[in-house]
Design an enzyme around this catalytic site. Structure first.
Site, PDB file in Angstrom:
ATOM      1  CB  CYS A 184       2.423  -2.657  -8.454  1.00  0.00           C
ATOM      2  SG  CYS A 184       0.662  -2.864  -8.066  1.00  0.00           S
ATOM      3  CB  THR A 231      -2.629  -6.206  -8.200  1.00  0.00           C
ATOM      4  OG1 THR A 231      -2.214  -4.943  -7.665  1.00  0.00           O
ATOM      5  CG2 THR A 231      -2.976  -7.159  -7.066  1.00  0.00           C
ATOM      6  CB  CYS A 246      -0.411  -6.200  -1.917  1.00  0.00           C
ATOM      7  SG  CYS A 246       1.308  -5.839  -2.310  1.00  0.00           S
ATOM      8  N   GLY A 247      -0.225  -8.322  -4.772  1.00  0.00           N
ATOM      9  CA  GLY A 247       0.362  -9.559  -5.283  1.00  0.00           C
ATOM     10  C   GLY A 247       1.773  -9.802  -4.798  1.00  0.00           C
ATOM     11  CG  ASN A 248       5.087  -7.422  -5.961  1.00  0.00           C
ATOM     12  OD1 ASN A 248       5.234  -8.366  -6.725  1.00  0.00           O
ATOM     13  ND2 ASN A 248       5.183  -6.163  -6.360  1.00  0.00           N
ATOM     14  CG  ASN A 250       5.704  -3.579  -3.837  1.00  0.00           C
ATOM     15  OD1 ASN A 250       4.657  -4.116  -4.164  1.00  0.00           O
ATOM     16  ND2 ASN A 250       5.713  -2.438  -3.179  1.00  0.00           N
ATOM     17  CG  ASN A 299      -1.914   1.125   0.079  1.00  0.00           C
ATOM     18  OD1 ASN A 299      -1.263   0.264  -0.492  1.00  0.00           O
ATOM     19  ND2 ASN A 299      -3.164   1.424  -0.258  1.00  0.00           N
ATOM     20  CG  ASN A 358      -3.177   0.495  -7.688  1.00  0.00           C
ATOM     21  OD1 ASN A 358      -2.522   0.978  -6.781  1.00  0.00           O
ATOM     22  ND2 ASN A 358      -4.224  -0.297  -7.459  1.00  0.00           N
ATOM     23  CD  GLU A 409       1.833  -0.323  -5.424  1.00  0.00           C
ATOM     24  OE1 GLU A 409       0.927  -0.633  -4.609  1.00  0.00           O
ATOM     25  OE2 GLU A 409       2.954  -0.852  -5.427  1.00  0.00           O
ATOM     26  NE  ARG A 410      -6.380   2.016  -4.208  1.00  0.00           N
ATOM     27  CZ  ARG A 410      -7.401   1.173  -4.067  1.00  0.00           C
ATOM     28  NH1 ARG A 410      -8.640   1.594  -4.251  1.00  0.00           N
ATOM     29  NH2 ARG A 410      -7.199  -0.089  -3.775  1.00  0.00           N
TER      30      ARG A 410
END
Length: 295
Positions: free
Chosen positions: A229, A231, A87-89, A11, A78, A199, A220-221
């Site tokens: 992704c 999250t 965004c976790g990544n 990602n 985004n 998402n 992903e949105r």
């Protein structure tokens, strides 16, 4: 302007060190940067700043709850230019970047986001790679819904991990069926349940054994399908646990970009996975000035 290109389980992001908010990250600018033909190419942009600077620069209208003005702030956009809460990544890559360039000397610190504070722990790192754990906060389930992905209808749980998800566990879906599913096509979902978009994760049921293991793909949105992704893996892990009658536990999530480990507790959730910083460079002022004319 300097930049770094990095990714977390593929990602990928353009990291922009702009602590004093000198650049206008307009929708057009972000779209151009993320375009894989006319820009650098990425799933999103991570601007590096602080909460205080973001407030002064007008990026933040108010301070997110639970953070201080001195905390680092991940201003995430985004690929379509829209602002995302979390965004976790991206947090893993953001934290790795801070450590690698010497802006941060601690292995444990807080990264602020629109979704609130995200404490991070850098388990190990080099200039190229890192292993990072992010405290993703509590997982909130707020209903059930359906989505049509690749012409197939899936049922799932509506989950909030700082941003909205519909995590769909399909008990009869094989890994091969998941592999060939057209996740990149536009998805249909309940817009009343998700008025700001969602998402959508599609995943296999957890495998039997000592480790709960699932395979997942995500739409992903504001982006479309991505290789991972962060999250979304947390939402998927929670949905997988609920599928087997649990609310806490550990899940190994396999995505096209690699593998992460998610731990869900009664109070929070934790995402552990890799980060890679693969290139540094500089974006010319002339390019920035001509963004509006880019074809």
């Amino acid at each position: 302007m300097k930049f770094t290109k990095g990714h977390g389980t593929q990602n990928d992001f353009v990291v922009l060190p702009d602590v004093h908010i000198k650049r206008d990250l307009s929708v057009a600018a972000v779209q151009a940067l993320c375009d894989r033909q006319r820009g650098l190419g990425a799933d999103g942009v991570l601007r590096v700043t602080t909460v205080g600077a973001a407030l002064e620069g007008g990026v933040l209208a108010e301070k997110p709850a639970g953070v201080s003005s001195e905390d680092w702030f991940m201003d995430y956009r985004n690929a379509d230019g829209s602002i995302a809460e979390m965004c976790g990544n991206g947090v893993r890559v953001f934290a790795h970047y801070l450590r690698s360039v010497g802006l941060e000397h601690r292995d444990e610190f807080v990264v602020a986001s629109l979704a609130g504070p995200r404490p991070v722990r850098i388990n190990s790192w080099s200039q190229l790679t890192a292993d990072v754990t992010v405290d993703m906060g509590p997982v909130k389930e707020f209903g059930a819904g359906e989505a049509i992905v690749g012409g197939r209808r899936f049922s799932g749980l509506a989950i909030d991990v700082g941003n909205p998800h519909l995590a769909c566990v399909d008990a009869v879906l094989t890994t091969e069926q998941l592999r060939i599913l057209d996740v990149g096509a536009p998805v249909t979902f309940d817009e009343q349940l998700f008025p700001d978009g969602v998402n959508v994760e599609v995943l296999t049921a957890p495998s039997a054994g000592p480790a709960n293991t699932v395979h997942m793909r995500v739409h992903e949105r504001g982006v479309g399908e991505t290789r991972s992704c962060g999250t979304g893996t947390v939402a998927a892990a929670y949905a997988a646990l609920r599928h087997i009658g649990q609310r806490t536990g550990e899940v190994v999530v396999n995505i096209p970009g690699g593998q992460v480990r998610v731990t869900v507790t009664g109070e929070s959730s934790f995402l552990r996975g890799p980060s890679m910083l693969l290139a540094d460079g500089e974006i010319s002022d002339e390019w920035w000035g001509g963004i509006g004319a880019c074809g």
